[in-house]
Design a protein around this motif. Structure first.
Motif, mmCIF file in Angstrom:
data_model
loop_
_atom_site.group_PDB
_atom_site.id
_atom_site.type_symbol
_atom_site.label_atom_id
_atom_site.label_comp_id
_atom_site.label_asym_id
_atom_site.label_seq_id
_atom_site.Cartn_x
_atom_site.Cartn_y
_atom_site.Cartn_z
ATOM 1 N N TYR A 97 -39.055 -2.052 33.464
ATOM 2 C CA TYR A 97 -37.857 -1.898 34.283
ATOM 3 C C TYR A 97 -36.668 -2.551 33.616
ATOM 4 O O TYR A 97 -36.805 -3.413 32.750
ATOM 5 N N GLU A 135 -33.760 -0.511 37.781
ATOM 6 C CA GLU A 135 -34.465 0.760 37.605
ATOM 7 C C GLU A 135 -35.875 0.486 37.113
ATOM 8 O O GLU A 135 -36.071 -0.187 36.097
ATOM 9 N N ARG A 193 -34.595 3.909 41.212
ATOM 10 C CA ARG A 193 -33.407 3.148 40.841
ATOM 11 C C ARG A 193 -32.607 2.754 42.074
ATOM 12 O O ARG A 193 -32.269 3.605 42.905
ATOM 13 N N VAL A 252 -44.865 10.440 36.139
ATOM 14 C CA VAL A 252 -43.966 9.332 35.819
ATOM 15 C C VAL A 252 -42.894 9.307 36.908
ATOM 16 O O VAL A 252 -42.157 10.274 37.085
ATOM 17 N N THR A 277 -39.631 7.395 38.451
ATOM 18 C CA THR A 277 -38.522 6.479 38.157
ATOM 19 C C THR A 277 -37.737 6.229 39.434
ATOM 20 O O THR A 277 -37.294 7.177 40.082
ATOM 21 N N ARG A 310 -39.887 2.081 36.230
ATOM 22 C CA ARG A 310 -40.635 3.273 35.831
ATOM 23 C C ARG A 310 -42.132 3.008 36.002
ATOM 24 O O ARG A 310 -42.653 2.024 35.469
#
Length: 399
Positions: A219, A227, A263, A259, A261, A229
């Motif tokens: 991150y 953010e 944020r 995956v 992500t 991941r």
């Protein structure tokens, strides 16, 4: 996904030993002497916040909304423009949301005082001709409509024109279909940021998602954002059919890792899921958590789930009810958890949890340092009444 100046990105800090906020001492560090309790920090009003769905406000109609204890009357004039006024008549403080729309004006239901969209009084029916009118009306909030939502700018109106709205290209793309959410959750907005960003809670969703092993890939953090991941690895168990349809498992023919992500870019939050076998996002989520009450212990959650359309025409339309059912089940479980956290805070009178995840310690820092002190809702009305040109706050032309 937002129009904002990107601060210098972090160094990809993870939970490795020696990283800032590592496990040793995190609980004590988060509650250090003199540190402000995050649950007592207000959200910064100098941003655009959704307060209603556009579809809920037809022409000639008015409805009540709220931001952090500030009551707002939204109405759509006959020409289609949406206006937002302080929800109390300057005369006797009766809510203007109980009033009647006439053309582009809003008339109070009590003594029929009429207000223009800029908050100024346009008519007092029984006032003799030539008699002086009150010098000020009510506060007007800048308004914009985008992505099927009504956004208001509850902060300093002088900042509204330059303040960016979220940029969500998927919401305007013909290659995506958007599912909208608007729900009330009884918790401080910070609990919602933590819930989505900390994917280690997948045990909560085991009956919907099956068994998931979320691996934190890394991150980044800066003064305004965090953010993270994750790699979502399925490890068995029964999964809701809507989950597979949402994550586009048909592309690979089987359940494959995604995956994900996530944020927090103050004050909004986004999530994107990319199947490992695809390389393109199956879906993206944008969410805003809007405080309702002055103490900010109740939030209105607005979400846009933007789902990529598969190659087979009509497939997403057929899957829509299953995807909706799945998302509602997940949301209900998350709401149960964050509302329980808020109840514990209320009972204890403070935040006594023992946080050990560096990622969450960092997002707490971002929320704390970008927030503002809580203020009584009435202080805004008082400040408005004492300020020249209160009713000239005006609106921003919808774009």
């Amino acid at each position: 996904m937002t129009e904002e100046a990107n601060a210098t990105r972090g160094t990809g800090r993870g939970p490795e030993a020696g990283a800032p906020g590592a496990v040793d001492g995190t609980a004590a560090g988060d509650r250090a002497a003199g540190a402000t309790d995050l649950r007592r920090v207000g959200i910064d009003p100098d941003f655009w916040y959704p307060v209603a769905r556009s579809a809920s406000l037809s022409r000639g109609k008015v409805r009540a909304a709220s931001f952090a204890g500030r009551r707002i009357a939204l109405y759509r004039g006959d020409g289609g423009t949406v206006y937002a006024l302080e929800d109390r008549c300057a005369h006797r403080q009766v809510p203007l949301s109980l009033g009647v729309v006439e053309g582009e004006t809003l008339r109070c239901c009590y003594h029929a005082w009429a207000y223009r969209g800029n908050g100024r009084i346009s008519q007092i029916p029984y006032l003799p001709k030539g008699a002086p009118r009150p010098p000020r009306g009510v506060r007007a909030y800048p308004v914009r409509e985008r992505y099927g939502l009504v956004f208001v700018f509850p902060g300093d109106p002088a900042l509204a024109e330059a303040a960016p709205l979220p940029v969500l290209p998927e919401a305007d793309s013909p290659r995506h279909r958007t599912m909208m959410f608007a729900r009330t959750v009884r918790c401080h907005y910070s609990f919602l940021h933590e819930n989505l960003l900390d994917m280690n809670h997948q045990f909560l969703h085991r009956g919907v998602l099956g068994r998931i092993h979320p691996e934190l890939l890394g991150y980044d953090t800066d003064p305004r954002s965090v953010e993270a991941r994750y790699l979502f690895v399925p490890s068995g168990g029964r999964k809701d059919r809507g989950a597979g349809l949402l994550s586009a498992e048909g592309k690979g023919g089987a359940s494959t890792p995604d995956v994900v992500t996530i944020r927090t870019a103050y004050p909004y939050q986004t999530l994107q899921a990319v199947p490992e076998t695809s390389g393109t996002a199956a879906f993206s989520l944008w969410a805003a958590y809007v405080p309702v009450d002055a103490e900010q212990r109740v939030s209105r959650v607005f979400g846009l789930l933007m789902i990529a359309k598969p190659a087979l025409p009509g497939a997403l339309h057929a899957a829509w009810p299953l995807i909706r059912r799945f998302t509602e089940r997940v949301f209900a479980q998350d709401r149960m958890a964050v509302e329980a956290e808020q109840r514990a805070w209320d009972e204890q009178g403070a935040d006594l949890n023992q946080e050990v995840f560096p990622l969450i310690l960092d997002v707490r820092k971002v929320l704390r340092e970008n927030g503002v002190p809580l203020a009584p809702a009435d202080s805004w009305a008082t400040a408005c009444a004492d300020a020249d040109g209160c009713a000239d706050a005006g609106r921003v032309t919808p774009t």
